[in-house]
Design an enzyme around this catalytic site. Structure first.
Site: not given
Ligand code: IMP
Ligand code: MG
Length: 195
Positions: A182, A115, A112, A48-49, A148, A176
């Site tokens: 949100r 990470d 959104d 939903k982000g 890292k 969120d």
């Molecule tokens: P990744 O797959 O590790 O890049 O994670 C990305 C997903 O994790 C995003 O779609 C977000 O929904 C969630 N996410 C990662 N970090 C945060 C944060 O600091 N706040 C809220 N959602 C996050």
């Molecule tokens: Mg997400």
């Protein structure tokens, strides 16, 4: 209206990026994006982000003269409802394409935040496999600066990035913590200890 943290809310630490700053950057991003696409652009938001970012960006793209914009959404579950999982290496993405059928020659997948770089590359691969002839790009409002970075993250660079943020849990503007916050019009730093 001035940005203000909700009163008596110990779960939020401070405002990191104000609503005005976000607005300006989203419009700048729209200008970058419109130069790369001619007509016919499907925005694919990761629920939903990305929802808030996506509707604001769509309106900014419209102001920039991009025509033939369509919306699609996909659902990715990575962290469940909490903050970060303890075992990052054990994480996987469950993707639900929600019956999405894309007709446009151009696809822009929006999330959104980037990470560890698990979610967005998986969605891009999946969409690429289904639409091999489409021009596919990715955009995120935020990129987390990681001490890292995972190998996936090191390999992946989104085409459009709004802001780079420090490695903290951030909320607001669609993001969120445990499904909350949100609706905040700005990006705030959450107090991780409180979740
Ligand atoms: P990744 O797959 O590790 O890049 O994670 C990305 C997903 O994790 C995003 O779609 C977000 O929904 C969630 N996410 C990662 N970090 C945060 C944060 O600091 N706040 C809220 N959602 C996050
Ligand atoms: Mg997400």
């Amino acid at each position: 209206m001035e940005d203000k943290l909700p009163q008596n809310e110990p779960r939020l630490e401070s405002i990191l990026i104000g609503s005005r700053e976000i607005d300006l950057r989203v419009h700048e991003m729209a200008r970058e994006i419109k130069d790369d696409f001619s007509e016919g652009l499907c925005l694919v938001g990761v629920l939903k982000g990305a929802s808030v970012f996506m509707v604001d960006l769509a309106r900014a793209l419209s102001l920039e003269g991009v025509r033939g914009i369509t919306f699609a959404f996909v659902r990715a579950s990575t962290y469940g409802d909490g903050i970060k999982g303890e075992n990052e290496s054990g994480r996987y993405v469950k993707l639900d394409m929600l019956g999405t059928k894309i007709q446009s020659p151009n696809i822009l997948i929006l999330d959104d935040i980037l990470d560890q770089g698990i979610t967005l590359p998986s969605i891009k691969d999946r969409i690429k496999a289904e639409y091999p002839d489409a021009k596919i790009r990715t955009g995120v409002l935020l990129v987390k600066e990681l001490e890292k970075p995972s190998p996936m993250r090191e390999k992946f660079q989104p085409d459009y990035v709004g802001f780079t943020v420090q490695d903290r849990w951030v909320v607001g503007y669609g993001l969120d913590a445990g499904e909350l916050f949100r609706e905040l019009p700005y990006i705030a730093i959450a107090n991780e200890k409180m979740f």
